[in-house]
Design a protein around this motif. Structure first.
Motif, PDB file in Angstrom:
ATOM      1  N   LYS A  77      -2.219 -19.552  -7.898  1.00  0.00           N
ATOM      2  CA  LYS A  77      -1.901 -20.861  -8.459  1.00  0.00           C
ATOM      3  C   LYS A  77      -0.397 -21.047  -8.473  1.00  0.00           C
ATOM      4  N   LYS A  78       0.045 -22.248  -8.182  1.00  0.00           N
ATOM      5  CA  LYS A  78       1.463 -22.578  -8.281  1.00  0.00           C
ATOM      6  C   LYS A  78       1.741 -23.033  -9.704  1.00  0.00           C
ATOM      7  N   VAL A  79       2.807 -22.485 -10.273  1.00  0.00           N
ATOM      8  CA  VAL A  79       3.199 -22.798 -11.650  1.00  0.00           C
ATOM      9  C   VAL A  79       4.694 -23.078 -11.653  1.00  0.00           C
ATOM     10  N   THR A  80       5.099 -24.080 -12.401  1.00  0.00           N
ATOM     11  CA  THR A  80       6.520 -24.399 -12.536  1.00  0.00           C
ATOM     12  C   THR A  80       6.817 -24.714 -14.001  1.00  0.00           C
ATOM     13  N   ASN A 124      -0.652 -14.661 -16.634  1.00  0.00           N
ATOM     14  CA  ASN A 124      -0.650 -16.092 -16.957  1.00  0.00           C
ATOM     15  C   ASN A 124       0.787 -16.510 -17.285  1.00  0.00           C
ATOM     16  N   PRO A 125       1.045 -17.817 -17.327  1.00  0.00           N
ATOM     17  CA  PRO A 125       2.421 -18.282 -17.570  1.00  0.00           C
ATOM     18  C   PRO A 125       3.026 -17.777 -18.876  1.00  0.00           C
ATOM     19  N   LEU A 126       2.220 -17.617 -19.919  1.00  0.00           N
ATOM     20  CA  LEU A 126       2.774 -17.134 -21.189  1.00  0.00           C
ATOM     21  C   LEU A 126       3.291 -15.697 -21.054  1.00  0.00           C
ATOM     22  N   GLY A 179      24.199 -17.841 -10.951  1.00  0.00           N
ATOM     23  CA  GLY A 179      23.548 -16.952 -10.012  1.00  0.00           C
ATOM     24  C   GLY A 179      23.088 -15.650 -10.650  1.00  0.00           C
ATOM     25  N   MET A 180      23.859 -15.169 -11.605  1.00  0.00           N
ATOM     26  CA  MET A 180      23.442 -13.950 -12.314  1.00  0.00           C
ATOM     27  C   MET A 180      22.162 -14.209 -13.110  1.00  0.00           C
ATOM     28  N   CYS A 181      22.068 -15.382 -13.711  1.00  0.00           N
ATOM     29  CA  CYS A 181      20.850 -15.765 -14.433  1.00  0.00           C
ATOM     30  C   CYS A 181      19.678 -15.839 -13.444  1.00  0.00           C
ATOM     31  N   LYS A 182      19.922 -16.454 -12.291  1.00  0.00           N
ATOM     32  CA  LYS A 182      18.892 -16.596 -11.269  1.00  0.00           C
ATOM     33  C   LYS A 182      18.327 -15.234 -10.869  1.00  0.00           C
ATOM     34  N   GLU A 183      19.225 -14.306 -10.608  1.00  0.00           N
ATOM     35  CA  GLU A 183      18.802 -12.970 -10.195  1.00  0.00           C
ATOM     36  C   GLU A 183      17.968 -12.299 -11.301  1.00  0.00           C
ATOM     37  N   ARG A 184      18.445 -12.412 -12.544  1.00  0.00           N
ATOM     38  CA  ARG A 184      17.758 -11.776 -13.672  1.00  0.00           C
ATOM     39  C   ARG A 184      16.370 -12.391 -13.892  1.00  0.00           C
ATOM     40  N   ILE A 185      16.286 -13.709 -13.831  1.00  0.00           N
ATOM     41  CA  ILE A 185      15.021 -14.415 -14.075  1.00  0.00           C
ATOM     42  C   ILE A 185      14.008 -14.104 -12.971  1.00  0.00           C
ATOM     43  N   GLU A 186      14.454 -14.187 -11.727  1.00  0.00           N
ATOM     44  CA  GLU A 186      13.530 -13.949 -10.606  1.00  0.00           C
ATOM     45  C   GLU A 186      13.069 -12.493 -10.556  1.00  0.00           C
ATOM     46  N   GLU A 187      13.994 -11.560 -10.788  1.00  0.00           N
ATOM     47  CA  GLU A 187      13.609 -10.142 -10.772  1.00  0.00           C
ATOM     48  C   GLU A 187      12.614  -9.824 -11.883  1.00  0.00           C
ATOM     49  N   THR A 188      12.824 -10.407 -13.048  1.00  0.00           N
ATOM     50  CA  THR A 188      11.903 -10.164 -14.164  1.00  0.00           C
ATOM     51  C   THR A 188      10.511 -10.705 -13.835  1.00  0.00           C
ATOM     52  N   ALA A 189      10.469 -11.905 -13.300  1.00  0.00           N
ATOM     53  CA  ALA A 189       9.169 -12.523 -12.988  1.00  0.00           C
ATOM     54  C   ALA A 189       8.440 -11.762 -11.884  1.00  0.00           C
ATOM     55  N   ILE A 190       9.129 -11.418 -10.813  1.00  0.00           N
ATOM     56  CA  ILE A 190       8.457 -10.815  -9.661  1.00  0.00           C
ATOM     57  C   ILE A 190       7.969  -9.398  -9.953  1.00  0.00           C
ATOM     58  N   LYS A 191       8.557  -8.745 -10.958  1.00  0.00           N
ATOM     59  CA  LYS A 191       8.111  -7.393 -11.313  1.00  0.00           C
ATOM     60  C   LYS A 191       6.765  -7.400 -12.036  1.00  0.00           C
ATOM     61  N   LEU A 192       6.372  -8.551 -12.563  1.00  0.00           N
ATOM     62  CA  LEU A 192       5.104  -8.611 -13.303  1.00  0.00           C
ATOM     63  C   LEU A 192       3.926  -8.567 -12.339  1.00  0.00           C
ATOM     64  N   LYS A 193       2.907  -7.840 -12.723  1.00  0.00           N
ATOM     65  CA  LYS A 193       1.701  -7.740 -11.922  1.00  0.00           C
ATOM     66  C   LYS A 193       1.055  -9.124 -11.816  1.00  0.00           C
ATOM     67  N   GLY A 194       0.780  -9.541 -10.616  1.00  0.00           N
ATOM     68  CA  GLY A 194       0.137 -10.828 -10.389  1.00  0.00           C
ATOM     69  C   GLY A 194       1.095 -11.918  -9.955  1.00  0.00           C
ATOM     70  N   VAL A 195       2.397 -11.681 -10.049  1.00  0.00           N
ATOM     71  CA  VAL A 195       3.382 -12.674  -9.590  1.00  0.00           C
ATOM     72  C   VAL A 195       3.705 -12.366  -8.133  1.00  0.00           C
ATOM     73  N   ASN A 205      -1.337 -14.862  -9.416  1.00  0.00           N
ATOM     74  CA  ASN A 205      -2.765 -14.584  -9.408  1.00  0.00           C
ATOM     75  C   ASN A 205      -3.217 -14.687 -10.854  1.00  0.00           C
ATOM     76  N   GLU A 206      -3.968 -15.708 -11.169  1.00  0.00           N
ATOM     77  CA  GLU A 206      -4.368 -15.949 -12.555  1.00  0.00           C
ATOM     78  C   GLU A 206      -5.292 -14.882 -13.117  1.00  0.00           C
ATOM     79  N   ASN A 207      -5.866 -14.067 -12.243  1.00  0.00           N
ATOM     80  CA  ASN A 207      -6.712 -12.970 -12.721  1.00  0.00           C
ATOM     81  C   ASN A 207      -5.875 -11.815 -13.256  1.00  0.00           C
ATOM     82  N   LYS A 208      -4.589 -11.783 -12.917  1.00  0.00           N
ATOM     83  CA  LYS A 208      -3.734 -10.664 -13.308  1.00  0.00           C
ATOM     84  C   LYS A 208      -2.657 -11.034 -14.319  1.00  0.00           C
TER      85      LYS A 208
END
Length: 121
Positions: free
Chosen positions: A24-27, A73-75, A35-51, A68-71
């Motif tokens: 699912k696409k979520v925004t 959720n946005p919260l 840019g430092m914020c960008k790197e921190r935010i994206e790295e944190t999100a992509i490390k989560l299982k299902g992202v 992957n909503e099975n793995k």
């Protein structure tokens, strides 16, 4: 032979439809400045299982994800991002974590928007 081909075709299409329904696409908005914020935010999100994809846009402050909503959720993602110092609509970073951010990343201070974000701090 035709029955086997039709069965394989049916299974292939079913698997593809199932895979598309899991993703699912979520925004949502994430507070940050540079840019430092960008790197921190994206790295944190992509490390989560299902992202599977994460991209934060600096001007709009929007984080775009494919999950992957099975793995996850946005919260879950919002809580993880708050733990590294960035606020969202449902999870606010603790003051102690926020205070450890580099000066240019302190988005709660309106003066940081005008800082030179190209410098490393």
């Amino acid at each position: 032979m035709k029955k086997s081909f039709m069965l394989i075709l049916f299974l292939t299409i079913s698997i593809q439809i199932s895979a598309q329904q899991k993703n699912k696409k979520v925004t949502f908005e994430v507070k940050g400045n540079c840019g430092m914020c960008k790197e921190r935010i994206e790295e944190t999100a992509i490390k989560l299982k299902g992202v599977k994809y994460a991209s934060w846009d600096i001007p709009t402050k929007q984080l775009s994800l494919i999950i992957n909503e099975n793995k996850c959720n946005p919260l879950d993602i919002k809580k993880a991002i708050a733990e590294v110092g960035h606020d969202t609509d449902m999870a606010e970073a603790e003051a102690a974590v926020y205070d450890k951010l580099p000066e240019c990343c302190k988005y709660r201070d309106p003066n940081t928007i005008h800082m030179d974000h190209s410098k490393k701090h």
